[in-house]
Design an enzyme around this catalytic site. Structure first.
Site, PDB file in Angstrom:
ATOM      1  N   ASP A 144     -18.575  73.078  -4.829  1.00  0.00           N
ATOM      2  CA  ASP A 144     -16.917  73.259  -4.710  1.00  0.00           C
ATOM      3  C   ASP A 144     -16.188  71.743  -4.335  1.00  0.00           C
ATOM      4  O   ASP A 144     -15.276  71.522  -3.800  1.00  0.00           O
ATOM      5  CB  ASP A 144     -16.494  73.894  -3.415  1.00  0.00           C
ATOM      6  CG  ASP A 144     -15.115  74.334  -3.408  1.00  0.00           C
ATOM      7  OD1 ASP A 144     -14.482  74.587  -4.279  1.00  0.00           O
ATOM      8  OD2 ASP A 144     -14.705  74.595  -2.207  1.00  0.00           O
ATOM      9  N   ASP A 158     -22.926  71.768   2.063  1.00  0.00           N
ATOM     10  CA  ASP A 158     -22.564  70.441   2.231  1.00  0.00           C
ATOM     11  C   ASP A 158     -22.830  69.899   3.513  1.00  0.00           C
ATOM     12  O   ASP A 158     -22.561  68.737   4.018  1.00  0.00           O
ATOM     13  CB  ASP A 158     -21.485  69.902   1.418  1.00  0.00           C
ATOM     14  CG  ASP A 158     -20.248  70.815   2.549  1.00  0.00           C
ATOM     15  OD1 ASP A 158     -20.381  71.606   3.359  1.00  0.00           O
ATOM     16  OD2 ASP A 158     -19.145  70.159   2.174  1.00  0.00           O
ATOM     17  N   HIS A 170     -10.679  84.096  -1.801  1.00  0.00           N
ATOM     18  CA  HIS A 170      -9.586  83.772  -0.884  1.00  0.00           C
ATOM     19  C   HIS A 170      -8.782  84.877  -0.713  1.00  0.00           C
ATOM     20  O   HIS A 170      -7.602  85.192  -0.991  1.00  0.00           O
ATOM     21  CB  HIS A 170      -8.755  82.512  -1.663  1.00  0.00           C
ATOM     22  CG  HIS A 170      -8.968  81.249  -1.807  1.00  0.00           C
ATOM     23  ND1 HIS A 170      -8.529  80.345  -0.907  1.00  0.00           N
ATOM     24  CD2 HIS A 170      -9.977  80.634  -2.681  1.00  0.00           C
ATOM     25  CE1 HIS A 170      -9.360  79.328  -1.478  1.00  0.00           C
ATOM     26  NE2 HIS A 170     -10.134  79.542  -2.211  1.00  0.00           N
ATOM     27  N   HIS A 199     -17.463  81.340  -2.359  1.00  0.00           N
ATOM     28  CA  HIS A 199     -17.871  80.265  -1.192  1.00  0.00           C
ATOM     29  C   HIS A 199     -17.812  81.452  -0.015  1.00  0.00           C
ATOM     30  O   HIS A 199     -16.945  81.447   0.646  1.00  0.00           O
ATOM     31  CB  HIS A 199     -17.028  79.106  -1.106  1.00  0.00           C
ATOM     32  CG  HIS A 199     -15.430  79.353  -1.520  1.00  0.00           C
ATOM     33  ND1 HIS A 199     -14.574  80.113  -0.830  1.00  0.00           N
ATOM     34  CD2 HIS A 199     -14.719  78.492  -2.103  1.00  0.00           C
ATOM     35  CE1 HIS A 199     -13.511  79.982  -1.049  1.00  0.00           C
ATOM     36  NE2 HIS A 199     -13.467  78.983  -1.926  1.00  0.00           N
TER      37      HIS A 199
END
Length: 411
Positions: free
Chosen positions: A304, A278, A225, A246
């Site tokens: 996640d 995903d 982040h 991620h």
């Protein structure tokens, strides 16, 4: 137990027809057809006479059960090193009951080892969550008659609180703080060594390089982040940070004049990167390009997933924030930003193969061996080899789940 007539996934990332011999919850031998000796064949036939083979939907197993895998793929149990919850529970609920429910669901879909992630919460609350997880692990390991139907808790991935408000995503900005070695050590102590990753946004503190240098030998430092540009991210990796949370999500975009964190990962060969496959978070073309650019050895598939995974569509909480879930898409009620996923790791692996075009052999490695190596547990997890834990997943030709064996027991 013998699992015969399967395509065994080997440490060389190939499938070979053969069988797996399990003794006392541990893989005893892996026999492929091209290596099966006359003596071994006689032993197999003897065991089969003692316990006739069964189909995958057979009765309760016996002590010397022989399972006919019917030509299925036999892969190691999957390892998810970044997810938040499932079936209505979140790791940050901070209870042993929540961890137990999460562990059971994950094992039921073929994820036999887990490293759940924390959210950006107050420091004292995070310490409590970590302490509960440590107690859960102690209790499950201390009981020799423990229920082995749940995934093993083998680590914790701290996604916050040392992140950037500019790239907070579904994290609560009120709880964001600069990276601090003293607070980080409190987290490590509370978890009794379970914390394996601590994420930071290096641009948010002038002390980030010092933080990395002091903590990198105690825990993996991730960039998470973060709004860091290329130079800042590269400096963090040069200082000893070794992981990217991620990749592509909650960081600057990768462009030809401003490569950002992604470019810094590419130029730092020691860095591993998580990918959420995903079908929502990253375009299939970008997944393929990333594998082509960085290679499969550095890629780790994650889910996640949030508490809505395995649940109906609806409104759920993630880190105290409301999230709407429709299908496999989870978005913040407040601003529509993506908020984790509603897809388990096994399904992410299927998407990577069937929709994104990754070879099955590659996708399996990125959900088993690669995370096991990063977590430092490859001696027990991540491959089907003699001496390792007997966690085996059988998939049919369409990658449908047929059987999970956990610690040598059929789930």
């Amino acid at each position: 137990m013998i699992i015969k007539n399967v395509k065994v996934y080997t440490p060389e990332r190939t499938f070979e027809e053969g069988e797996i011999v399990i003794r006392d919850g541990v893989i005893g031998e892996v026999r492929t057809n091209r290596r099966l000796s006359d003596c071994e064949q006689q032993e197999v036939e003897s065991m089969e006479r003692e316990a006739p083979g069964k189909a995958l939907d057979g009765r309760e197993m016996t002590e010397c059960e022989v399972i006919d895998g019917q030509g299925c793929y036999a892969i190691p149990g999957l390892i998810d090193l970044h997810f938040h919850g499932c079936v209505g529970h979140d790791f940050c609920d901070g209870t042993k009951e929540a961890i137990g429910a999460i562990a059971k669901y994950e094992a039921s879909v073929g994820v036999t080892a887990i490293c759940p992630a924390t959210m950006t919460l107050p420091v004292e609350e995070l310490e409590h969550i970590l302490a509960v997880a440590a107690e859960y692990k102690r209790e499950t390991e201390a009981d020799p008659q423990k229920d082995s139907s749940g995934a093993d808790l083998i680590g914790i991935n701290m996604e916050g609180p040392f992140i950037s408000p500019a790239k907070k995503g579904a994290q609560d900005a009120r709880n964001i703080i600069p990276c601090d070695t003293g607070i980080c050590q409190r987290f490590l102590d509370a978890s009794e060594g379970l914390v394996k990753f601590v994420g930071i946004a290096p641009e948010e503190s002038d002390a980030s390089t010092s933080f990395i240098e002091q903590m990198k030998d105690r825990v993996h430092i991730s960039l998470a982040h973060t709004n860091a540009d290329y130079d800042t991210a590269k400096a963090a990796y040069d200082a000893g940070a070794s992981h990217a949370v991620h990749l592509y999500n909650a960081m600057p975009p990768f462009t030809h004049r401003a490569p950002g964190v992604v470019g810094a990962v590419e130029d730092s060969g020691h860095v591993t990167a998580e990918l959420i496959c995903d079908g929502v978070h990253i375009h299939p073309s970008v997944v393929r390009a990333t594998f082509g650019m960085m290679g499969a050895d550095r890629m780790i598939l994650i889910s996640d997933s949030m508490r809505a995974t395995g649940m109906p569509d609806g409104r759920y909480l993630l880190g105290g924030l409301e999230v709407d879930v429709v299908g496999n898409r989870a978005t913040l009620v407040s601003d529509g930003a993506l908020a984790g996923s509603a897809t388990n790791l096994a399904d992410c692996m299927r998407v990577a193969v069937k929709q994104m075009g990754l070879p099955l052999e590659t996708a399996v490695a990125c959900a088993t061996a690669n995370p096991a190596r990063k977590l430092g547990v490859y001696d027990q997890y991540g491959s089907i080899e003699a001496g390792k834990k007997a966690d085996v997943v059988l998939l049919d030709r369409e990658l449908g789940l047929k059987l999970v064996v956990k610690d040598g027991k059929r789930l």
